[in-house]
Design a protein around this motif. Structure first.
Motif, short mmCIF file in Angstrom:
data_model
loop_
_atom_site.label_atom_id
_atom_site.label_comp_id
_atom_site.label_asym_id
_atom_site.label_seq_id
_atom_site.Cartn_x
_atom_site.Cartn_y
_atom_site.Cartn_z
N PRO A 241 0.79 -1.23 0.00
CA PRO A 241 0.00 0.00 0.00
C PRO A 241 0.82 1.28 0.00
O PRO A 241 0.28 2.36 0.21
CB PRO A 241 -0.76 -0.12 1.32
CG PRO A 241 0.20 -0.80 2.23
CD PRO A 241 0.97 -1.76 1.36
N SER A 246 -0.97 8.51 2.65
CA SER A 246 -2.07 9.01 3.48
C SER A 246 -2.55 10.37 3.00
O SER A 246 -3.73 10.72 3.15
CB SER A 246 -1.61 9.10 4.94
OG SER A 246 -0.47 9.94 5.06
N GLN A 292 -7.37 -0.05 3.73
CA GLN A 292 -6.55 1.11 4.05
C GLN A 292 -7.37 2.35 4.36
O GLN A 292 -6.80 3.41 4.61
CB GLN A 292 -5.61 1.41 2.87
CG GLN A 292 -4.65 0.29 2.54
CD GLN A 292 -3.73 -0.06 3.68
OE1 GLN A 292 -3.20 0.83 4.36
NE2 GLN A 292 -3.52 -1.36 3.91
#
Length: 569
Positions: A241, A246, A292
């Motif tokens: 990921p 973020s 996620q």
């Protein structure tokens, strides 16, 4: 009665003369053929000869003027067309440093070669001397041919060239040369882009701090408030990921009206056997993004593409055409080194004309953070928007916008020097290798990752999907030699339960280094993971469950211990 000389008669007269000339010496034959060629050009193609001489003279004068008027300090307008960095002349170690180069190096030479003409010219005295040096028969033949040319000219009522006609022709030739040089004029790029493009060499730093300080991150903030934007999120399918930062997730979460299209790049690096199951890979990406915390309800579709080989690019463009509104721009966002610039260049190669490709091509390299600013490509150049002539009067252009990549400073590739980065980032298909490890054994990936098998009821099968050469050894040897001073263990041991001898239960993913699929019939196993002491383990290491490619175990196990380089041969 005067005999009319036809072209066939001329040929019959010239042939015996040429046969007779073959008996002469080589030097005399060469001199006579050159003289005949010059006279024929002067007599039969006067206008062509004048045009050729004028073209050569004007081209030389134009090249000289271009060389003399080069300004070494003038900065071009705007930003670098390769990376988007503002031009500057203060610091050569920063992006956008501009070095003016000669504009008549390659392109002007190519124009000169295409339009090359003879440089020989003759005045009246030299011409008369050349005519007198010919054989009497050939001289008579040329004089009779001159009479026919003169009579034909009078019949067509064509006046000879005067000074005004010559000036007009020279002006036309001048304009043609200027237009050709404008088309051949290269794009203005900075020294950093020039070095990457021609020498695969970087002139600036590649550290995350440097990239974060020089890139223009303000360009992404407006997407949080823009209404209904069309965003293409480019991901590295071999680095999930971690290629989904973020910051990108937060950007999408704060704008619920955003329409997201996922472009999973570098699909050519997945083994060929796994590429047959595209839908299973798409479903896994959706499931992984949901884990996620990514808002998957805003995703319209997922395209598996390869910017290097062009796979899936046309399908992505077709979906963009269907989803795009007439007032939409298209924004390409993603982390560094996911291949956004390479994808843009491939879109240009498949949709744009040759002139547009040369005009809008951007710099693409293996260096993380190549793009430093926002780069815009008009959609009409890609045949996606309205054509230039068919647009309404007040309608503005719409663009495909390439944005600078978001830096993840926890990627392990940033710990390598540039030369090692180039070797690691060579895009080749992964060749999965399976190793069997028992308790007391360790697996190392260079000096960045170490996995110790602490406990296991049965041998553990590790299938490696990584470009790094592995090394297998006993754990006691590593403790005795104390070679892992740069690595620190994660605070807790990793407990795993196997489900099948040939089906992976989890993936151990490492930022920018690929992943390791774990399989086996063990009931319980415990691993100790070691990572560099200057990275955050939660951002440089991830456990993916279920595994992305769980069926890639081929049943061939490498049982030796030592360098894994032999396993790849």
């Amino acid at each position: 009665m005067k005999r009319t000389i036809t072209p066939l008669t001329k040929l019959r007269v010239v042939q015996p003369i040429l046969r007779q000339s073959l008996c002469c010496s080589h030097t005399a034959l060469k001199r006579q053929c050159n003289t005949f060629s010059l006279i024929n050009r002067y007599y039969g193609q006067q206008s062509t000869f004048l045009t050729s001489t004028t073209t050569t003279t004007k081209r030389r004068s134009l090249s000289t003027a271009t060389t003399q008027t080069t300004s070494p300090t003038a900065l071009p307008e705007g930003d670098c067309s390769g990376c988007g960095a503002p031009f500057q002349t203060d610091d050569p170690n920063k992006p956008g440093y501009y070095v003016q180069r000669k504009s008549n190096d390659t392109e002007t030479v190519n124009i000169d070669r295409r339009r090359k003409r003879s440089n020989h010219s003759m005045n009246d005295a030299e011409f008369q001397a050349a005519v007198n040096a010919l054989d009497p028969e050939l001289r008579a033949l040329l004089e009779q041919g001159d009479e026919q040319i003169t009579s034909t000219t009078n019949l067509n009522k064509q006046e000879p060239l005067n000074e005004n006609d010559t000036k007009q022709e020279e002006q036309i030739i001048d304009n043609d040369n200027v237009i050709d040089q404008e088309k051949a004029k290269p794009k203005e790029i900075c020294q950093r882009c020039y070095s990457l493009k021609h020498y695969n060499h970087i002139t600036t730093e590649t550290s995350p701090e440097f990239l974060r300080a020089t890139q223009q991150y303000g360009s992404l903030e407006f997407l949080k408030t823009k209404r209904n934007p069309l965003i293409v999120l480019v991901l590295d399918i071999t680095d999930l990921p971690f290629s989904l930062s973020s910051q990108l997730s937060k950007l999408v979460q704060e704008n619920p009206t955003a329409r997201i299209m996922i472009a999973a790049n570098k699909v050519d690096m997945i083994p060929q056997r796994a590429r047959r199951h595209e839908q299973r890979i798409r479903d896994w990406i959706i499931q992984h993004l949901k884990q996620q915390g990514f808002p998957t309800q805003q995703i319209q579709n997922i395209s598996l593409v390869s910017a290097k080989k062009g796979w899936g690019v046309l399908g992505l463009l077709r979906r963009l055409d269907e989803a795009r509104l007439p007032t939409d721009d298209i924004y390409l966002v993603g982390s560094t080194n996911v291949g956004k610039s390479a994808l843009v260049n491939n879109i240009l190669a498949q949709r744009a004309s040759k002139e547009k490709r040369l005009q809008y091509q951007i710099t693409s390299s293996v260096v993380p953070g190549t793009t430093m600013g926002t780069l815009k490509i008009p959609l009409h150049a890609l045949h996606m928007g309205s054509s230039q002539n068919g647009r309404r009067l007040l309608e503005r252009d719409h663009y495909l916008i390439d944005t600078p990549g978001v830096v993840n400073d926890q990627q392990l590739i940033h710990l390598m020097p540039f030369e090692e980065q180039k070797k690691l980032l060579r895009h080749t298909e992964y060749k999965p290798i399976t190793f069997s490890l028992k308790p007391g054994r360790s697996l190392l990936l260079d000096s960045f990752v170490r996995i110790d098998v602490v406990e296991a009821t049965e041998p553990v099968l590790f299938t490696l999907f990584t470009p790094v050469i592995p090394h297998l050894t006993k754990t006691l040897k590593l403790v005795d030699k104390k070679n892992d001073s740069s690595l620190e263990p994660i605070s807790q041991l990793l407990s795993v339960q196997g489900i099948h001898k040939s089906r992976a239960c989890i993936d151990l993913a490492f930022a920018s280094l690929g992943w390791i699929a774990v399989a086996g019939l063990f009931d319980k196993a415990k691993f100790r993971i070691w990572l560099p002491n200057n990275v955050n383990p939660t951002e440089a290491f991830a456990i993916r469950q279920p595994a992305m490619l769980p069926f890639e175990y081929q049943g061939v196990i490498r049982k030796f211990f030592g360098s894994g380089d032999r396993a790849k041969k």
